[in-house]
Every structure is written in C-alpha cells, then in structure tokens.
Design an enzyme around this catalytic site. Structure first.
Site, PDB file in Angstrom:
ATOM      1  N   ASP A  33       0.848  -1.192   0.000  1.00  0.00           N
ATOM      2  CA  ASP A  33       0.000   0.000   0.000  1.00  0.00           C
ATOM      3  C   ASP A  33       0.890   1.251   0.000  1.00  0.00           C
ATOM      4  OD1 ASP A  33      -3.206   0.537   0.940  1.00  0.00           O
ATOM      5  OD2 ASP A  33      -1.798   2.224   1.152  1.00  0.00           O
ATOM      6  N   ILE A  34       0.499   2.248  -0.775  1.00  0.00           N
ATOM      7  CA  ILE A  34       1.296   3.472  -0.921  1.00  0.00           C
ATOM      8  C   ILE A  34       1.290   4.320   0.359  1.00  0.00           C
ATOM      9  CG2 ILE A  34      -0.472   5.073  -1.793  1.00  0.00           C
ATOM     10  CD1 ILE A  34       1.561   5.752  -4.068  1.00  0.00           C
ATOM     11  N   ASN A  91     -12.927  -3.250   2.358  1.00  0.00           N
ATOM     12  CA  ASN A  91     -13.970  -2.229   2.441  1.00  0.00           C
ATOM     13  C   ASN A  91     -14.876  -2.349   1.219  1.00  0.00           C
ATOM     14  OD1 ASN A  91     -12.901  -1.031   4.820  1.00  0.00           O
ATOM     15  ND2 ASN A  91     -11.331  -0.022   3.589  1.00  0.00           N
ATOM     16  N   GLY A  97     -16.407   2.463   3.463  1.00  0.00           N
ATOM     17  CA  GLY A  97     -15.202   3.293   3.405  1.00  0.00           C
ATOM     18  C   GLY A  97     -14.279   2.962   2.250  1.00  0.00           C
ATOM     19  N   GLN A  98     -14.830   2.342   1.194  1.00  0.00           N
ATOM     20  CA  GLN A  98     -13.999   1.985   0.037  1.00  0.00           C
ATOM     21  C   GLN A  98     -13.680   3.217  -0.798  1.00  0.00           C
ATOM     22  OE1 GLN A  98     -15.835  -0.933  -2.533  1.00  0.00           O
ATOM     23  NE2 GLN A  98     -13.978  -1.190  -3.773  1.00  0.00           N
ATOM     24  N   HIS A 104     -10.174  -5.211  -3.423  1.00  0.00           N
ATOM     25  CA  HIS A 104      -8.865  -5.464  -2.818  1.00  0.00           C
ATOM     26  C   HIS A 104      -9.035  -5.942  -1.391  1.00  0.00           C
ATOM     27  CE1 HIS A 104      -9.945  -1.200  -2.476  1.00  0.00           C
ATOM     28  NE2 HIS A 104      -9.346  -1.185  -1.304  1.00  0.00           N
ATOM     29  N   HIS A 106      -6.961  -5.816   2.073  1.00  0.00           N
ATOM     30  CA  HIS A 106      -5.824  -5.242   2.785  1.00  0.00           C
ATOM     31  C   HIS A 106      -5.250  -6.349   3.671  1.00  0.00           C
ATOM     32  CE1 HIS A 106      -6.928  -0.867   2.213  1.00  0.00           C
ATOM     33  NE2 HIS A 106      -8.130  -1.404   2.063  1.00  0.00           N
TER      34      HIS A 106
HETATM   35  P1  AMP Z   1      -9.873   1.458   0.317  1.00  0.00           P
HETATM   36  O1  AMP Z   1     -10.142   2.659   1.141  1.00  0.00           O
HETATM   37  O2  AMP Z   1     -10.238   0.167   1.011  1.00  0.00           O
HETATM   38  O3  AMP Z   1     -10.474   1.550  -1.065  1.00  0.00           O
HETATM   39  O4  AMP Z   1      -8.292   1.366   0.162  1.00  0.00           O
HETATM   40  C1  AMP Z   1      -7.599   1.897  -0.903  1.00  0.00           C
HETATM   41  C2  AMP Z   1      -6.140   1.764  -0.568  1.00  0.00           C
HETATM   42  O5  AMP Z   1      -5.382   1.955  -1.746  1.00  0.00           O
HETATM   43  C3  AMP Z   1      -5.640   2.814   0.450  1.00  0.00           C
HETATM   44  O6  AMP Z   1      -5.083   2.142   1.570  1.00  0.00           O
HETATM   45  C4  AMP Z   1      -4.590   3.602  -0.333  1.00  0.00           C
HETATM   46  O7  AMP Z   1      -3.494   4.002   0.443  1.00  0.00           O
HETATM   47  C5  AMP Z   1      -4.191   2.597  -1.410  1.00  0.00           C
HETATM   48  N1  AMP Z   1      -3.638   3.170  -2.636  1.00  0.00           N
HETATM   49  C6  AMP Z   1      -4.131   4.196  -3.361  1.00  0.00           C
HETATM   50  N2  AMP Z   1      -3.361   4.421  -4.438  1.00  0.00           N
HETATM   51  C7  AMP Z   1      -2.355   3.498  -4.405  1.00  0.00           C
HETATM   52  C8  AMP Z   1      -1.240   3.209  -5.229  1.00  0.00           C
HETATM   53  N3  AMP Z   1      -0.987   3.922  -6.347  1.00  0.00           N
HETATM   54  N4  AMP Z   1      -0.416   2.195  -4.881  1.00  0.00           N
HETATM   55  C9  AMP Z   1      -0.655   1.485  -3.750  1.00  0.00           C
HETATM   56  N5  AMP Z   1      -1.699   1.687  -2.935  1.00  0.00           N
HETATM   57  C10 AMP Z   1      -2.534   2.697  -3.241  1.00  0.00           C
END
Ligand code: AMP
Length: 118
Positions: A33-34, A91, A97-98, A104, A106
């Site tokens: 995760d970024i 999520n 909270g998605q 995905h 986590h």
């Molecule tokens: P969600 O809120 O469950 O949709 O989670 C989305 C996740 O994607 C968050 O934890 C972000 O930090 C992560 N995210 C967004 N952009 C990127 C990216 N380019 N590379 C890796 N993770 C990312």
C-alpha cells in the site's frame, strides 16, 4: 454500478503506474500500500474487473475466487507473517469506506493491529 476502467488499481494492472510488487500470477497481483497504516500493509487484488467483494462473489468464476483467497495466504507467507498473525480487511462501498473501486484485500501485519473497528 459499472466498473470504472480508470481506477488506480486498473492502471496498476495495465502497467500505466508502478507498484511495489510482492506477488503476481495469472489471477492476482499483490503490492505494498502506498500509504501504509501499519508496519506491513499489503494489498491483494484480482486481475478481473470486479468493483468489490460483493460484485466478485456474485460474478467471478470458482477458479478466480479460489485463487484470490489462496493468494492471501501465499502473500502472508512471502511477507513472513503467517505465524505471528495478521488482519485481512475489505472495504465495500461508501458505508464500508472503500476509496478505490476495484476489489482489494488489505493485509495488515508486522505489529499488533489493535481494535477491530475504529
Ligand atoms: P480502500 O479505502 O479500502 O479503497 O483502500 C484503498 C487503498 O489503496 C488505500 O489504503 C490507499 O493508500 C491505497 N492506494 C491508493 N493508491 C495506491 C497506489 N498507487 N499504490 C498502492 N496503494 C494505493
């Protein structure tokens, strides 16, 4: 709801933006995760176009579902956390909270994860 082909994970899958890859096979991609929320914060995504877990469970093939779930354990093993434990979370939708509309999981690990729901 239609799948948005321009979401950030679709772009990662097409190789249009980079990721810190952990694992990839025909069905899934896993990367860090970024914006990690714990010491280890990995993501596992299916390569198919599914908005969230609900969409996936209704439309994906048995093979896709099996491979997606197996990948979680494989990634936990690659990360070296399967013995100490970890948390898997997905999520779904706005109340869930998605933020990124591509399914995905986590994987949080590397320390005590704490309260189940903030
Ligand atoms: P969600 O809120 O469950 O949709 O989670 C989305 C996740 O994607 C968050 O934890 C972000 O930090 C992560 N995210 C967004 N952009 C990127 C990216 N380019 N590379 C890796 N993770 C990312």
């Amino acid at each position: 709801m239609h799948y948005d082909k321009n979401n950030i994970f679709a772009k990662i899958l097409r190789g249009e933006i980079p990721c810190k890859k952990i694992f990839e096979n025909k069905y899934v991609l896993s990367f860090h995760d970024i914006n990690p929320q714990k010491k280890i914060h990995a993501l596992v995504i299916p390569k198919g176009e599914y908005i969230d877990l609900d969409d996936f469970n209704k439309k994906a093939s048995d093979k896709e579902i099996i491979e997606f779930h197996r990948a979680v354990s494989h990634v936990s093993s690659l990360l070296g956390v399967e013995n100490k434990g970890y948390r898997v979370l997905s999520n779904i939708g706005s109340d869930g909270g998605q933020e990124v509309p591509h399914l995905h999981f986590h994987i949080f690990a590397g320390e005590k994860i704490g309260k189940m729901v903030a």
